[in-house]
Write a protein that holds these residues in place. Sequence first.
Motif, PDB file in Angstrom:
ATOM      1  N   ALA A 181       0.710  -1.173   0.052  1.00 54.30           N
ATOM      2  CA  ALA A 181       0.102   0.181  -0.092  1.00 54.30           C
ATOM      3  C   ALA A 181       0.821   1.302  -0.175  1.00 54.30           C
ATOM      4  CB  ALA A 181      -0.828   0.052   1.056  1.00 54.30           C
ATOM      5  N   GLU A 182       1.976   1.152   0.727  1.00 53.80           N
ATOM      6  CA  GLU A 182       2.868   2.316   0.752  1.00 53.80           C
ATOM      7  C   GLU A 182       3.334   2.650  -0.659  1.00 53.80           C
ATOM      8  OE1 GLU A 182       6.889   4.031   3.118  1.00 53.80           O
ATOM      9  OE2 GLU A 182       5.968   2.050   3.415  1.00 53.80           O
ATOM     10  N   ALA A 183       3.908   1.556  -1.177  1.00 54.93           N
ATOM     11  CA  ALA A 183       4.434   1.592  -2.551  1.00 54.93           C
ATOM     12  C   ALA A 183       3.429   2.267  -3.527  1.00 54.93           C
ATOM     13  CB  ALA A 183       5.163   0.508  -2.935  1.00 54.93           C
ATOM     14  N   ALA A 184       2.066   1.648  -3.528  1.00 53.13           N
ATOM     15  CA  ALA A 184       1.279   2.255  -4.327  1.00 53.13           C
ATOM     16  C   ALA A 184       0.988   3.720  -4.330  1.00 53.13           C
ATOM     17  CB  ALA A 184      -0.122   1.313  -4.221  1.00 53.13           C
ATOM     18  N   ARG A 185       0.758   4.167  -2.852  1.00 49.86           N
ATOM     19  CA  ARG A 185       0.530   5.371  -2.637  1.00 49.86           C
ATOM     20  C   ARG A 185       1.810   6.408  -3.393  1.00 49.86           C
ATOM     21  NH1 ARG A 185      -0.673   3.528   2.488  1.00 49.86           N
ATOM     22  NH2 ARG A 185       1.162   4.270   3.197  1.00 49.86           N
ATOM     23  N   LEU A 186       3.092   5.900  -3.071  1.00 51.23           N
ATOM     24  CA  LEU A 186       4.342   6.835  -3.613  1.00 51.23           C
ATOM     25  C   LEU A 186       4.337   6.762  -4.941  1.00 51.23           C
ATOM     26  CD1 LEU A 186       7.041   5.620  -0.872  1.00 51.23           C
ATOM     27  CD2 LEU A 186       6.113   7.715  -1.249  1.00 51.23           C
ATOM     28  N   LYS A 187       4.031   5.614  -5.479  1.00 54.49           N
ATOM     29  CA  LYS A 187       3.877   5.541  -7.212  1.00 54.49           C
ATOM     30  C   LYS A 187       3.178   6.488  -7.545  1.00 54.49           C
ATOM     31  CE  LYS A 187       5.612   0.712  -7.209  1.00 54.49           C
ATOM     32  NZ  LYS A 187       4.845  -0.579  -7.878  1.00 54.49           N
ATOM     33  N   GLN A 188       1.754   6.851  -7.146  1.00 56.55           N
ATOM     34  CA  GLN A 188       0.826   7.646  -7.411  1.00 56.55           C
ATOM     35  C   GLN A 188       1.342   9.106  -7.137  1.00 56.55           C
ATOM     36  OE1 GLN A 188      -3.076   7.222  -5.884  1.00 56.55           O
ATOM     37  NE2 GLN A 188      -3.659   8.965  -7.237  1.00 56.55           N
ATOM     38  N   LEU A 189       2.014   9.395  -6.066  1.00 58.48           N
ATOM     39  CA  LEU A 189       2.273  10.685  -5.513  1.00 58.48           C
ATOM     40  C   LEU A 189       3.411  11.263  -6.355  1.00 58.48           C
ATOM     41  CD1 LEU A 189       1.943  12.806  -3.308  1.00 58.48           C
ATOM     42  CD2 LEU A 189       3.730  11.615  -2.090  1.00 58.48           C
ATOM     43  N   LEU A 190       4.621  10.224  -6.590  1.00 63.39           N
ATOM     44  CA  LEU A 190       5.727  10.629  -7.149  1.00 63.39           C
ATOM     45  C   LEU A 190       5.723  10.451  -8.678  1.00 63.39           C
ATOM     46  CD1 LEU A 190       8.309   9.035  -4.910  1.00 63.39           C
ATOM     47  CD2 LEU A 190       7.545  11.341  -4.938  1.00 63.39           C
ATOM     48  N   GLY A 191       4.796   9.685  -9.256  1.00 61.26           N
ATOM     49  CA  GLY A 191       4.644   8.992 -10.784  1.00 61.26           C
ATOM     50  C   GLY A 191       5.652   8.486 -11.207  1.00 61.26           C
ATOM     51  N   VAL A 192       6.502   7.633 -10.434  1.00 62.47           N
ATOM     52  CA  VAL A 192       7.356   6.760 -10.739  1.00 62.47           C
ATOM     53  C   VAL A 192       7.169   5.375 -10.290  1.00 62.47           C
ATOM     54  CG1 VAL A 192       9.180   8.531 -11.276  1.00 62.47           C
ATOM     55  CG2 VAL A 192       9.106   7.357  -9.123  1.00 62.47           C
ATOM     56  N   ASP A 193       7.859   4.453 -10.968  1.00 64.87           N
ATOM     57  CA  ASP A 193       7.651   3.035 -10.409  1.00 64.87           C
ATOM     58  C   ASP A 193       9.057   2.729 -10.087  1.00 64.87           C
ATOM     59  OD1 ASP A 193       6.834   0.497 -10.097  1.00 64.87           O
ATOM     60  OD2 ASP A 193       6.345  -0.068 -12.043  1.00 64.87           O
ATOM     61  N   ALA A 194       9.160   2.301  -8.785  1.00 73.08           N
ATOM     62  CA  ALA A 194      10.388   1.657  -8.384  1.00 73.08           C
ATOM     63  C   ALA A 194      10.127   0.931  -7.098  1.00 73.08           C
ATOM     64  CB  ALA A 194      11.216   3.052  -8.184  1.00 73.08           C
ATOM     65  N   ALA A 195      11.266   0.180  -6.641  1.00 72.63           N
ATOM     66  CA  ALA A 195      11.324  -0.569  -5.311  1.00 72.63           C
ATOM     67  C   ALA A 195      10.850   0.573  -4.153  1.00 72.63           C
ATOM     68  CB  ALA A 195      12.569  -1.161  -5.068  1.00 72.63           C
ATOM     69  N   LEU A 196      10.309  -0.015  -3.004  1.00 71.36           N
ATOM     70  CA  LEU A 196       9.843   0.773  -1.962  1.00 71.36           C
ATOM     71  C   LEU A 196      10.956   1.656  -1.443  1.00 71.36           C
ATOM     72  CD1 LEU A 196       7.583   1.847  -0.140  1.00 71.36           C
ATOM     73  CD2 LEU A 196       8.050  -0.461   1.254  1.00 71.36           C
ATOM     74  N   ILE A 197      12.084   1.103  -1.253  1.00 71.61           N
ATOM     75  CA  ILE A 197      13.313   1.891  -0.516  1.00 71.61           C
ATOM     76  C   ILE A 197      13.493   3.048  -1.686  1.00 71.61           C
ATOM     77  CG2 ILE A 197      15.073   0.536  -1.705  1.00 71.61           C
ATOM     78  CD1 ILE A 197      16.376   0.900   1.168  1.00 71.61           C
ATOM     79  N   ASP A 198      13.644   2.737  -3.099  1.00 70.28           N
ATOM     80  CA  ASP A 198      14.020   3.895  -3.983  1.00 70.28           C
ATOM     81  C   ASP A 198      12.988   4.919  -3.986  1.00 70.28           C
ATOM     82  OD1 ASP A 198      16.192   2.702  -4.512  1.00 70.28           O
ATOM     83  OD2 ASP A 198      15.204   1.255  -6.020  1.00 70.28           O
ATOM     84  N   LEU A 199      11.451   4.304  -3.829  1.00 75.46           N
ATOM     85  CA  LEU A 199      10.496   5.267  -3.627  1.00 75.46           C
ATOM     86  C   LEU A 199      10.587   6.417  -2.577  1.00 75.46           C
ATOM     87  CD1 LEU A 199       7.727   3.249  -4.869  1.00 75.46           C
ATOM     88  CD2 LEU A 199       8.407   5.137  -6.040  1.00 75.46           C
ATOM     89  N   ASN A 200      10.921   5.774  -1.376  1.00 80.34           N
ATOM     90  CA  ASN A 200      11.125   6.638  -0.140  1.00 80.34           C
ATOM     91  C   ASN A 200      12.294   7.485  -0.197  1.00 80.34           C
ATOM     92  OD1 ASN A 200       9.200   6.227   1.847  1.00 80.34           O
ATOM     93  ND2 ASN A 200       9.718   3.979   1.596  1.00 80.34           N
ATOM     94  N   ARG A 201      13.321   7.022  -0.859  1.00 82.98           N
ATOM     95  CA  ARG A 201      14.622   7.873  -1.153  1.00 82.98           C
ATOM     96  C   ARG A 201      14.258   9.209  -2.070  1.00 82.98           C
ATOM     97  NH1 ARG A 201      17.935   4.096  -2.585  1.00 82.98           N
ATOM     98  NH2 ARG A 201      18.604   3.820  -0.351  1.00 82.98           N
ATOM     99  N   ALA A 202      13.317   8.767  -3.150  1.00 88.41           N
ATOM    100  CA  ALA A 202      12.870   9.896  -4.025  1.00 88.41           C
ATOM    101  C   ALA A 202      12.170  10.823  -3.401  1.00 88.41           C
ATOM    102  CB  ALA A 202      12.241   9.278  -5.222  1.00 88.41           C
TER     103      ALA A 202
END
Length: 124
Positions: free
Chosen positions: A57-78
Amino acid sequence: MQDEPTPNELIKAVADFLRNEIAPEIKGHNAFKLRVGINALDLVTRQLALEQGSDAAEAARLKQLLGVDAALIDLNRALCEKIAKGEIDLQTPGLADHLWQTTMDKLAVDQPNYASYKRELGNK
């Protein structure tokens, strides 16, 4: 591959045994250390049960928020980089909700008996 008991069941059985059979017999500083160990086992059990769903769920929210698809750790870093650069802030649609839900998911694992966490669950 093992079928039964599951890792969750094994960890819970050890924690319950220590809590119900051993803890009443232990006193002093060793009782404290035993409670710390039991709490760690309980935390691991909750983590195994909840982590996969909350991470997805966290990864899905981050993908939508950031507009990119990546691993959870990379999404959090971004996300951290964008916040640090001032590119997004709490006025950014979805960020506050994401941070709140992520915090609640982490509290469900780490501190499910925390009074403020329980109060917020009741407010839903």
